[in-house]
Design a protein around this motif. Structure first.
Motif, mmCIF file in Angstrom:
data_model
loop_
_atom_site.group_PDB
_atom_site.id
_atom_site.type_symbol
_atom_site.label_atom_id
_atom_site.label_comp_id
_atom_site.label_asym_id
_atom_site.label_seq_id
_atom_site.Cartn_x
_atom_site.Cartn_y
_atom_site.Cartn_z
ATOM 1 N N ARG A 10 -18.801 6.984 104.361
ATOM 2 C CA ARG A 10 -19.067 5.896 105.313
ATOM 3 C C ARG A 10 -18.310 4.631 104.899
ATOM 4 N NH1 ARG A 10 -21.444 5.153 110.513
ATOM 5 N NH2 ARG A 10 -21.765 2.910 110.655
ATOM 6 N N ALA A 58 -20.134 15.654 107.590
ATOM 7 C CA ALA A 58 -21.243 15.255 108.463
ATOM 8 C C ALA A 58 -21.233 13.751 108.702
ATOM 9 C CB ALA A 58 -22.569 15.690 107.841
ATOM 10 N N ILE A 59 -21.016 12.981 107.635
ATOM 11 C CA ILE A 59 -21.002 11.523 107.787
ATOM 12 C C ILE A 59 -19.814 11.096 108.656
ATOM 13 C CG2 ILE A 59 -20.680 9.348 106.553
ATOM 14 C CD1 ILE A 59 -23.478 10.443 106.251
ATOM 15 N N ARG A 66 -18.500 12.833 111.042
ATOM 16 C CA ARG A 66 -18.856 13.175 112.435
ATOM 17 C C ARG A 66 -19.872 12.180 112.987
ATOM 18 N NH1 ARG A 66 -22.829 16.564 114.215
ATOM 19 N NH2 ARG A 66 -23.045 17.667 112.230
ATOM 20 N N ILE A 67 -20.899 11.888 112.192
ATOM 21 C CA ILE A 67 -21.919 10.933 112.634
ATOM 22 C C ILE A 67 -21.286 9.571 112.914
ATOM 23 C CG2 ILE A 67 -23.921 9.612 111.801
ATOM 24 C CD1 ILE A 67 -24.732 12.227 110.292
ATOM 25 N N LEU A 96 -19.686 17.985 97.762
ATOM 26 C CA LEU A 96 -20.123 16.994 98.744
ATOM 27 C C LEU A 96 -19.284 17.034 100.012
ATOM 28 C CD1 LEU A 96 -20.887 14.016 96.344
ATOM 29 C CD2 LEU A 96 -22.535 15.431 97.553
ATOM 30 N N ILE A 97 -18.415 18.025 100.134
ATOM 31 C CA ILE A 97 -17.557 18.094 101.314
ATOM 32 C C ILE A 97 -18.392 18.226 102.591
ATOM 33 C CG2 ILE A 97 -15.947 19.632 102.534
ATOM 34 C CD1 ILE A 97 -14.463 19.958 99.900
ATOM 35 N N GLY A 98 -19.440 19.039 102.529
ATOM 36 C CA GLY A 98 -20.287 19.233 103.709
ATOM 37 C C GLY A 98 -20.877 17.929 104.206
ATOM 38 N N SER A 99 -21.425 17.138 103.286
ATOM 39 C CA SER A 99 -22.035 15.883 103.729
ATOM 40 C C SER A 99 -20.969 14.871 104.116
ATOM 41 C CB SER A 99 -22.970 15.316 102.660
ATOM 42 O OG SER A 99 -22.301 15.137 101.449
#
Lengths: 332, 81
Positions: B2, B28-29, B31-32, B22-25
């Protein structure tokens, strides 16, 4: 009262459970169906409108409303009167310094504990004595679970998504207990933190791991306190510019340690000062580390637990402050 | 992640380097935050805490990532999706 959540209809409870699990709306355990009537009852009792904002997680574009909290409190199995405590816990956790994003996404699997003080402990039967950190007590089990369901279902801390914990922790199902304020004349945690004794509060602390300071042989306050210091220093607590001086560690002092402090007349402040002075001494090696707590009251000393094992549990902090919030009286 | 997106919004070219786990999160961040295709770098091996990286490991990571970071810094952030 108009709710924002989209209604879902099921033929029976089994169908609901399977659908909730498939959608990722549970922690893996069964939930209580959050019917509109129950959610509205919780909100009415807490005197909250559904769209009241309790907090946010800006990095995740998440805003948590009272309706979100009520839905998850019903699902967790809370009695309606517990809901103000869930609201207070959600507000505390979503305080900026509660650091939801980090403490629920971290590889370390940090855990949130909810410590309850004040009159509601006895009104609701929140366990503070024998077995209080484990299963068997409805308010402990459901208030802690409700916070975790909000963290999962609203704040998106889902394993494999934003929750990246390597192991995670069984303490993430629920971790809620009360201070045993009647055990001695120790000033209760919430009073130490500026609230009135007749108020009820939650204190939410995110911690990295728990370390039992077990000492079955010491029979003086100094020796017990030194054991706690030694255990705390075996882990150490690093500094962090953002956290500043208001970093906390929680020391849950068990009954068999507490009784020596009562007998020798050590106040909670006496213990806090003794510990604080010694955790700041220079390191003497890799197993003896400095603990960066800014002042004695940053060591949150809480009396709890039952007789038998002579131990104090230390909740070593993650990247957050412990935050205390008032439980607003229910509108009964 | 972020932070990287917000720096880009402020007009500061940014390269985000992420631990493999931490690639997944991070995705996700991104995308969010409205930038699902935002590119970032995987720090790759080693997966151990930075505090115990050896000088050789640090050099290897620096040699591997530096050209990729340079390339990312020169890219424009695409408009939000």
């Amino acid at each position: 009262m108009t709710l924002a959540a989209e209604p879902h209809t099921y033929a029976d409870y089994d169908e609901l459970l399977e659908d909730y699990y498939e959608r990722g709306w549970t922690d893996g355990l069964p939930v209580v169906p959050p019917t509109a009537e129950k959610v509205q009852r919780f909100l009415t009792l807490a005197g909250l409108e559904p769209d009241e904002i309790l907090g946010s997680v800006p990095t995740r574009a998440v805003v948590v409303t009272a309706e979100h909290a009520a839905i998850n409190a019903v699902m967790a199995g809370c009695r309606p009167e517990y809901f103000p405590a869930v609201v207070a816990a959600v507000r505390a956790h979503l305080d900026e310094m509660g650091n939801c994003h980090s403490t629920t996404g971290t590889l370390s699997g940090a855990v949130q504990t909810v410590i309850i003080n004040g009159p509601v402990r006895n009104e609701w039967g929140v366990a503070s004595g024998q077995g209080c950190l484990g299963p068997g007590f409805r308010p402990n089990a459901t208030i802690g679970r409700a916070l975790r369901l909000v963290i999962r279902n609203v704040c998106r801390a889902i394993p494999g998504f934003l929750d990246r914990a390597s192991f995670s922790s069984p303490m993430r199902y629920s971790f809620c207990f009360a201070e045993n304020e009647e055990a001695s004349d120790w000033v209760p945690l919430h009073v130490q933190r500026g609230f009135a004794a007749e108020q009820s509060t939650v204190t939410v602390a995110s911690f990295m791991n728990f370390v039992p300071a077990t000492d079955m042989t010491s029979r003086t306050c100094v020796d017990i306190a030194n054991s706690i210091v030694k255990t705390m220093r075996s882990k150490g607590i690093g500094g962090d510019k953002w956290l500043g001086q208001d970093h906390n560690v929680v020391a849950i002092v068990g009954k068999e340690h507490h009784r020596y402090f009562i007998e020798e007349g050590w106040s909670k402040a006496d213990l806090q000062h003794y510990l604080w002075e010694r955790i700041h001494e220079p390191t003497s090696g890799p197993d003896d580390r400095f603990c960066n707590i800014g002042y004695p009251e940053g060591i949150l000393v809480v009396a709890a637990g039952g007789a038998g094992m002579a131990e104090t549990w230390l909740l070593m902090p993650h990247l957050a402050h412990a935050i205390t919030r008032v439980i607003e009286p229910a509108q009964l | 992640m972020r932070d990287a997106v917000e720096l880009e919004w402020a007009g500061i070219p940014t390269a985000c380097v992420v631990h493999t786990e931490l690639i997944g999160s991070a995705r996700a961040i991104a995308r969010i935050s409205g930038h699902e295709t935002y590119e970032f770098l995987d720090v790759g091996y080693p997966h151990i805490p930075t505090a115990i990286w050896s000088p050789d490991e640090i050099q290897l990571i620096a040699d591997t990532l530096t050209p990729q970071i340079r390339e990312l810094l020169l890219k424009q952030l695409p408009p939000p999706e």
